[in-house]
Design a protein around this motif. Structure first.
Motif, mmCIF file in Angstrom:
data_model
loop_
_atom_site.group_PDB
_atom_site.id
_atom_site.type_symbol
_atom_site.label_atom_id
_atom_site.label_comp_id
_atom_site.label_asym_id
_atom_site.label_seq_id
_atom_site.Cartn_x
_atom_site.Cartn_y
_atom_site.Cartn_z
ATOM 1 N N PHE A 66 0.782 -1.236 0.095
ATOM 2 C CA PHE A 66 -0.064 -0.144 -0.019
ATOM 3 C C PHE A 66 0.797 1.133 -0.036
ATOM 4 C CE2 PHE A 66 -1.306 3.261 3.150
ATOM 5 C CZ PHE A 66 -2.354 3.782 2.662
ATOM 6 N N LEU A 67 1.891 1.262 0.814
ATOM 7 C CA LEU A 67 2.867 2.475 0.953
ATOM 8 C C LEU A 67 3.531 2.671 -0.406
ATOM 9 C CD1 LEU A 67 3.800 2.045 4.635
ATOM 10 C CD2 LEU A 67 2.437 3.924 3.661
ATOM 11 N N GLN A 68 3.721 1.563 -1.289
ATOM 12 C CA GLN A 68 4.500 1.776 -2.353
ATOM 13 C C GLN A 68 3.640 2.300 -3.351
ATOM 14 O OE1 GLN A 68 6.168 -2.111 -3.528
ATOM 15 N NE2 GLN A 68 7.353 -2.294 -1.357
ATOM 16 N N LEU A 69 2.265 2.156 -3.407
ATOM 17 C CA LEU A 69 1.210 2.526 -4.326
ATOM 18 C C LEU A 69 0.928 4.074 -4.041
ATOM 19 C CD1 LEU A 69 -1.354 -0.373 -4.439
ATOM 20 C CD2 LEU A 69 0.048 0.319 -6.240
ATOM 21 N N GLY A 142 -3.564 3.381 10.896
ATOM 22 C CA GLY A 142 -4.370 4.016 9.936
ATOM 23 C C GLY A 142 -3.622 5.055 9.098
ATOM 24 N N TYR A 143 -3.701 5.261 7.771
ATOM 25 C CA TYR A 143 -3.125 6.337 6.944
ATOM 26 C C TYR A 143 -4.062 7.154 6.230
ATOM 27 C CZ TYR A 143 0.656 3.247 7.464
ATOM 28 O OH TYR A 143 1.881 2.443 8.017
ATOM 29 N N TYR A 144 -3.966 8.344 6.201
ATOM 30 C CA TYR A 144 -4.681 9.289 5.235
ATOM 31 C C TYR A 144 -3.835 9.689 3.956
ATOM 32 C CZ TYR A 144 -5.496 14.095 3.609
ATOM 33 O OH TYR A 144 -5.735 14.909 2.753
ATOM 34 N N LEU A 145 -4.660 9.671 3.161
ATOM 35 C CA LEU A 145 -4.246 9.856 1.710
ATOM 36 C C LEU A 145 -4.365 11.249 1.164
ATOM 37 C CD1 LEU A 145 -4.337 6.761 1.424
ATOM 38 C CD2 LEU A 145 -4.793 6.989 -0.937
ATOM 39 N N PRO A 146 -3.112 12.051 1.238
ATOM 40 C CA PRO A 146 -3.332 13.451 0.852
ATOM 41 C C PRO A 146 -3.551 13.580 -0.615
ATOM 42 C CG PRO A 146 -1.032 12.886 1.333
ATOM 43 C CD PRO A 146 -1.955 11.782 1.534
ATOM 44 N N HIS A 147 -4.107 14.794 -1.087
ATOM 45 C CA HIS A 147 -4.476 14.906 -2.444
ATOM 46 C C HIS A 147 -3.088 15.216 -3.265
ATOM 47 C CE1 HIS A 147 -8.903 14.905 -2.241
ATOM 48 N NE2 HIS A 147 -8.335 15.068 -0.967
ATOM 49 N N THR A 148 -2.149 14.284 -3.170
ATOM 50 C CA THR A 148 -1.026 14.436 -4.222
ATOM 51 C C THR A 148 -1.152 13.930 -5.345
ATOM 52 O OG1 THR A 148 -0.146 12.394 -3.308
ATOM 53 C CG2 THR A 148 0.309 14.078 -1.899
ATOM 54 N N ARG A 150 0.713 11.504 -6.878
ATOM 55 C CA ARG A 150 0.672 9.936 -6.609
ATOM 56 C C ARG A 150 -0.571 9.378 -6.471
ATOM 57 N NH1 ARG A 150 4.140 5.454 -4.267
ATOM 58 N NH2 ARG A 150 4.201 6.577 -2.425
ATOM 59 N N ASN A 151 -1.494 10.215 -5.605
ATOM 60 C CA ASN A 151 -2.833 9.675 -5.009
ATOM 61 C C ASN A 151 -3.780 10.283 -5.806
ATOM 62 O OD1 ASN A 151 -1.475 8.616 -2.856
ATOM 63 N ND2 ASN A 151 -1.943 10.191 -1.248
ATOM 64 N N ALA A 152 -3.687 11.234 -7.051
ATOM 65 C CA ALA A 152 -4.706 11.699 -7.795
ATOM 66 C C ALA A 152 -5.382 10.552 -8.405
ATOM 67 C CB ALA A 152 -4.242 12.521 -8.766
ATOM 68 N N VAL A 153 -4.925 9.435 -8.922
ATOM 69 C CA VAL A 153 -5.553 8.524 -9.623
ATOM 70 C C VAL A 153 -6.677 7.822 -8.748
ATOM 71 C CG1 VAL A 153 -3.960 6.538 -8.948
ATOM 72 C CG2 VAL A 153 -5.624 6.157 -10.884
ATOM 73 N N PHE A 154 -6.373 7.518 -7.355
ATOM 74 C CA PHE A 154 -7.593 7.119 -6.588
ATOM 75 C C PHE A 154 -8.969 7.987 -6.238
ATOM 76 C CE2 PHE A 154 -3.485 5.250 -5.535
ATOM 77 C CZ PHE A 154 -3.728 3.860 -5.898
ATOM 78 N N TYR A 155 -8.456 9.302 -6.165
ATOM 79 C CA TYR A 155 -9.590 10.107 -5.829
ATOM 80 C C TYR A 155 -10.355 10.181 -7.275
ATOM 81 C CZ TYR A 155 -7.985 11.707 -1.333
ATOM 82 O OH TYR A 155 -7.621 11.828 -0.047
ATOM 83 N N GLN A 204 -7.409 -3.579 -4.886
ATOM 84 C CA GLN A 204 -6.006 -3.900 -5.190
ATOM 85 C C GLN A 204 -5.304 -4.509 -3.974
ATOM 86 O OE1 GLN A 204 -3.541 -1.009 -7.429
ATOM 87 N NE2 GLN A 204 -5.431 0.325 -7.726
ATOM 88 N N LEU A 205 -5.550 -4.042 -2.790
ATOM 89 C CA LEU A 205 -4.948 -4.469 -1.660
ATOM 90 C C LEU A 205 -5.660 -6.080 -1.214
ATOM 91 C CD1 LEU A 205 -4.967 -1.274 0.798
ATOM 92 C CD2 LEU A 205 -3.256 -2.245 -0.743
ATOM 93 N N ILE A 206 -6.792 -6.292 -1.512
ATOM 94 C CA ILE A 206 -7.152 -7.567 -1.365
ATOM 95 C C ILE A 206 -6.781 -8.599 -2.456
ATOM 96 C CG2 ILE A 206 -9.532 -8.909 -1.662
ATOM 97 C CD1 ILE A 206 -10.939 -6.215 -0.855
ATOM 98 N N VAL A 207 -6.650 -8.102 -3.615
ATOM 99 C CA VAL A 207 -6.094 -8.952 -4.485
ATOM 100 C C VAL A 207 -4.698 -9.247 -4.056
ATOM 101 C CG1 VAL A 207 -5.562 -9.278 -6.957
ATOM 102 C CG2 VAL A 207 -7.736 -8.750 -6.497
ATOM 103 N N PHE A 208 -3.910 -8.177 -3.672
ATOM 104 C CA PHE A 208 -2.309 -8.461 -3.363
ATOM 105 C C PHE A 208 -2.352 -9.421 -2.256
ATOM 106 C CE2 PHE A 208 1.206 -7.637 -0.791
ATOM 107 C CZ PHE A 208 2.369 -7.327 -1.527
#
Length: 242
Positions: A66-69, A142-148, A150-155, A204-208
């Motif tokens: 997750f931290l690599q993604l 727990g982790y928060y995903l900032p609007h960077t 690299r994170n844009a694709v998930f938002y 993606q995390l479930i599949v990994f």
């Protein structure tokens, strides 16, 4: 507090703080169609069991993946998102450890009994939310995903999914407000869960993380979640109903 009973048998509880809780009756109707549908689902599960290969990863490995993604910022243990996740974990896995144990809800209760039950249930949930996770033997991160970038694709994925949901309602897409995505890991129960959206990331995390041979043979909840996710992603055949 006000208790209202609907014509459909539901019970609505309106608290003094403005919160509303509605409890509806679940009606089971076991027909020949239901039995056939269950048989077909079980056959689909068995078929998937023959197609799936054991490919397990540990929760720690999944967290590192997750931290690599993503760009993830660790959340403080008293963060409200962490506490909400803790509430869900405790209620699903170890609520017998709670001091507050409300009586079993029944639609036959009087209004006064429902009010008492509601207060006890709220007290139980507050205890589950606010107690130390160590008391339950839990280790939560727990982790928060900032609007960077690299994170844009998930938002962006969540925005597309939100558009699909509002399309039938003819609402203005400009009114869509995407929640902040958070991801949680709990070592004792092995739970890994996103919140505030993040369904594509969660898949993606479930599949990994995958499944073990034991999961496949015993048809564990982890296996069922895995094959359901693979089906949603188009990597396993769909469950076809007649």
């Amino acid at each position: 507090m006000v208790v209202e009973r609907g014509k459909n048998g539901s019970v609505t509880i309106r608290s003094n703080n403005g919160k509303t809780t509605t409890i509806g009756k679940l009606i089971s109707n076991y027909t020949i169609f239901d039995n056939k549908r269950k048989e077909k689902f079980e056959q689909w599960v068995d078929d998937c069991g023959k197609l799936v290969n054991a490919c397990p990863h540990t929760l720690d490995e999944t967290e590192q993946y997750f931290l690599q993604l993503c760009d993830g910022i660790p959340l403080a243990q008293d963060d409200r998102h962490i506490k909400t996740f803790q509430l869900n974990v405790v209620m699903n896995n170890c609520k017998e450890k709670l001091e507050h144990q409300p009586s079993q809800f029944s639609f036959d209760m009087t209004n006064e009994e429902i009010e008492k039950w509601h207060k006890e249930d709220n007290a139980m949930r507050e205890e589950a939310r606010n107690s130390s996770p160590e008391y339950f033997g839990l280790n939560i991160r727990g982790y928060y995903l900032p609007h960077t970038e690299r994170n844009a694709v998930f938002y962006e994925q969540e925005y597309i999914e939100a558009q699909k949901l509002i399309r039938p309602t003819n609402l203005d897409a400009r009114q869509i407000r995407i929640q902040d995505i958070c991801v949680f890991f709990e070592e004792t129960t092995g739970q890994c869960q996103p919140s505030g959206g993040g369904s594509n990331l969660g898949n993606q995390l479930i599949v990994f993380r995958g499944v073990s041979q034991d999961d496949i043979e015993k048809r564990t909840p982890r296996f069922l979640q895995y094959i359901t996710t693979q089906r949603e992603m188009g990597d396993l055949p769909d469950f076809i109903e007649e």
